[in-house]
Design an enzyme around this catalytic site. Structure first.
Site, PDB file in Angstrom:
ATOM      1  N   VAL A 135       4.273   1.022   2.148  1.00 21.76           N
ATOM      2  CA  VAL A 135       4.332  -0.140   2.828  1.00 21.76           C
ATOM      3  C   VAL A 135       4.706  -1.439   1.917  1.00 21.76           C
ATOM      4  CG1 VAL A 135       3.342  -1.698   4.581  1.00 21.76           C
ATOM      5  CG2 VAL A 135       2.725   0.680   4.515  1.00 21.76           C
ATOM      6  N   LYS A 187       7.334  -0.120   6.632  1.00 27.40           N
ATOM      7  CA  LYS A 187       6.568   1.282   6.436  1.00 27.40           C
ATOM      8  C   LYS A 187       8.024   2.036   5.905  1.00 27.40           C
ATOM      9  CE  LYS A 187       3.713   4.872   7.881  1.00 27.40           C
ATOM     10  NZ  LYS A 187       2.856   5.426   8.973  1.00 27.40           N
ATOM     11  N   GLY A 209       0.623   5.765   0.559  1.00 27.71           N
ATOM     12  CA  GLY A 209       0.042   7.039   1.094  1.00 27.71           C
ATOM     13  C   GLY A 209       0.840   7.831   0.459  1.00 27.71           C
ATOM     14  N   GLY A 219       0.703  -1.166  -0.065  1.00 26.49           N
ATOM     15  CA  GLY A 219      -0.103   0.075  -0.005  1.00 26.49           C
ATOM     16  C   GLY A 219       0.863   1.123   0.067  1.00 26.49           C
ATOM     17  N   ASP A 234      -6.577   8.553  14.106  1.00 25.18           N
ATOM     18  CA  ASP A 234      -6.875   8.374  12.705  1.00 25.18           C
ATOM     19  C   ASP A 234      -7.722   6.957  12.624  1.00 25.18           C
ATOM     20  OD1 ASP A 234      -6.960   8.833   9.855  1.00 25.18           O
ATOM     21  OD2 ASP A 234      -5.065   8.284   9.429  1.00 25.18           O
TER      22      ASP A 234
END
Length: 390
Positions: free
Chosen positions: A23, A38, A18, A16, A134
């Site tokens: 990651v 990460k 962002g 993934g 979050d």
């Protein structure tokens, strides 16, 4: 794609990405285990402090529904050859809750299961002075055993530094996530001046679960939940009540196909079942059965003796008749004339009736009905010595 390895981790496919980080699935070459690494896209000192804070806060939490932190790496070198800061975490085999919700809202069982797990993890973090900051579907991973894992503490902070408003923010975000799990929509976007009770939740979930979610997303501080522990208590009560209701449901009847496919049951006689019992249990059953039979016989005899109405069967015609009580029987008995001294009067002193047989075996009563000697004895008649039949 960065270099093929970072620190002691050999990088694999991208899991993934962002705005600030990516990651990767990686292999720990020292401990020989999988990990999720990460990597921040910026390599400055401030970036490392951010990763270090996230790692410290997350590693202080040891909970089944919180992703564990393994390692943290500091940046090294400058330019293209430098290594950016990274954090190595537990790899969760599964998908994010956001990916799962792409197929639509969750069913009531899965919603309660995952929602309770997320809330338990959040309450645990709050009790240890950590706010997540979050809470959303992207930061919840669901493994193959349908267990939730709370991840990404990049926005996390200590409660003393963040203040109580951030704790309340976690609760509101949790309520919004539960609403999204139930409806597939964002609760805060649906408000538009409406009260939580006007969001139509009661049409899709149980009244108890709807009340919990509505109270979570309520922005009035006098009505909403103030801690994740309060939410967890109510979610667990709702889940427990639902489980009790499910257990109380009757077992459905088997279908015709089930009956057809079912193997024939072996018929076991009562004697075989008794033989299959241990010796002491068999003896107890036999004694108990004997006592029951004796009790039934005693009760039957008592009922027969005290019953004011008895049935007699005539030897001719096969009809059974009931003799009514004869109040004047005693008087008639006393006024009976002397007759054959060998044939005695048979009297029933309970029903106040008497019987004069024509022979020792059977005879006609004063009301014209025949009785055998056996029947007369069974019905309580006995020879009235000293009185002869007319």
């Amino acid at each position: 794609m960065p270099t093929q390895s970072i620190g002691r981790y050999k990088l694999g496919r991208l899991l993934g990405e962002g705005q600030d980080s990516a990651v990767y699935l990686a292999r720990d070459t020292v401990l020989d285990r999988q990990a999720a690494v990460k990597i921040l896209k910026q390599a400055g000192g401030d970036a490392y402090q951010k990763v270090l804070q996230e790692a410290r806060l997350a590693s202080s939490l040891d909970h089944a529904f919180i992703c564990r932190v393994y390692d943290v790496g500091a940046p090294s070198g400058e330019g293209e050859g430098g290594m950016p800061p990274y954090i190595a975490m537990e790899y969760i085999e599964g998908e994010s809750l956001a990916e799962r919700l792409e197929a639509g809202p969750l069913d009531a069982y899965t919603l309660l299961r995952l929602g309770t797990q997320i809330c338990e993890a959040l309450a645990y973090a709050h009790d240890r002075g950590v706010v997540h900051g979050d809470i959303n579907a992207t930061n919840v991973l669901v493994n193959e055993e349908c267990e939730a894992k709370l991840v990404d503490f990049g926005c996390a902070a200590g409660i003393k530094a963040a203040g109580a408003t951030t704790v309340q923010g976690d609760v509101w975000a949790l309520g919004n996530l539960l609403f999204q799990m139930a409806t597939g929509k964002d609760a805060l976007a649906q408000m538009n001046g409406r009260e939580p009770g006007e969001l139509g939740l009661r049409e899709v979930v149980s009244p108890g679960l709807a009340a919990i979610i509505e109270r979570c997303v309520d922005t009035h501080l006098s009505r909403c939940y103030h801690t994740a522990g309060e939410v967890l208590h109510d979610l667990q009560a709702e889940a427990s009540g639902r489980a009790s209701t499910d257990r109380a449901l009757p077992t459905p009847l088997p279908s015709q196909s089930d009956l057809h496919n079912r193997e024939p049951e072996k018929r076991v006689s009562i004697l075989a079942r008794i033989k299959g019992q241990p010796r002491m249990e068999r003896a107890a059953l036999i004694v108990l059965g004997g006592l029951v039979v004796i009790l039934i016989l005693i009760l039957s005899a008592a009922i027969s003796f005290h019953s004011p109405f008895r049935s007699t069967r005539a030897p001719k015609g096969g009809q059974t008749q009931t003799l009514s009580a004869n109040p004047s029987a005693t008087k008639r008995l006393e006024q009976a004339k002397k007759g054959n001294p060998e044939v005695k009067v048979w009297a029933n002193h309970h029903s106040m009736k008497y019987h004069c047989p024509d022979s020792p075996w059977y005879g006609k009563t004063i009301v014209g009905q025949y009785l055998t000697q056996k029947t007369a004895q069974e019905q309580g008649y006995s020879p009235a010595y000293g009185t002869e039949c007319p």
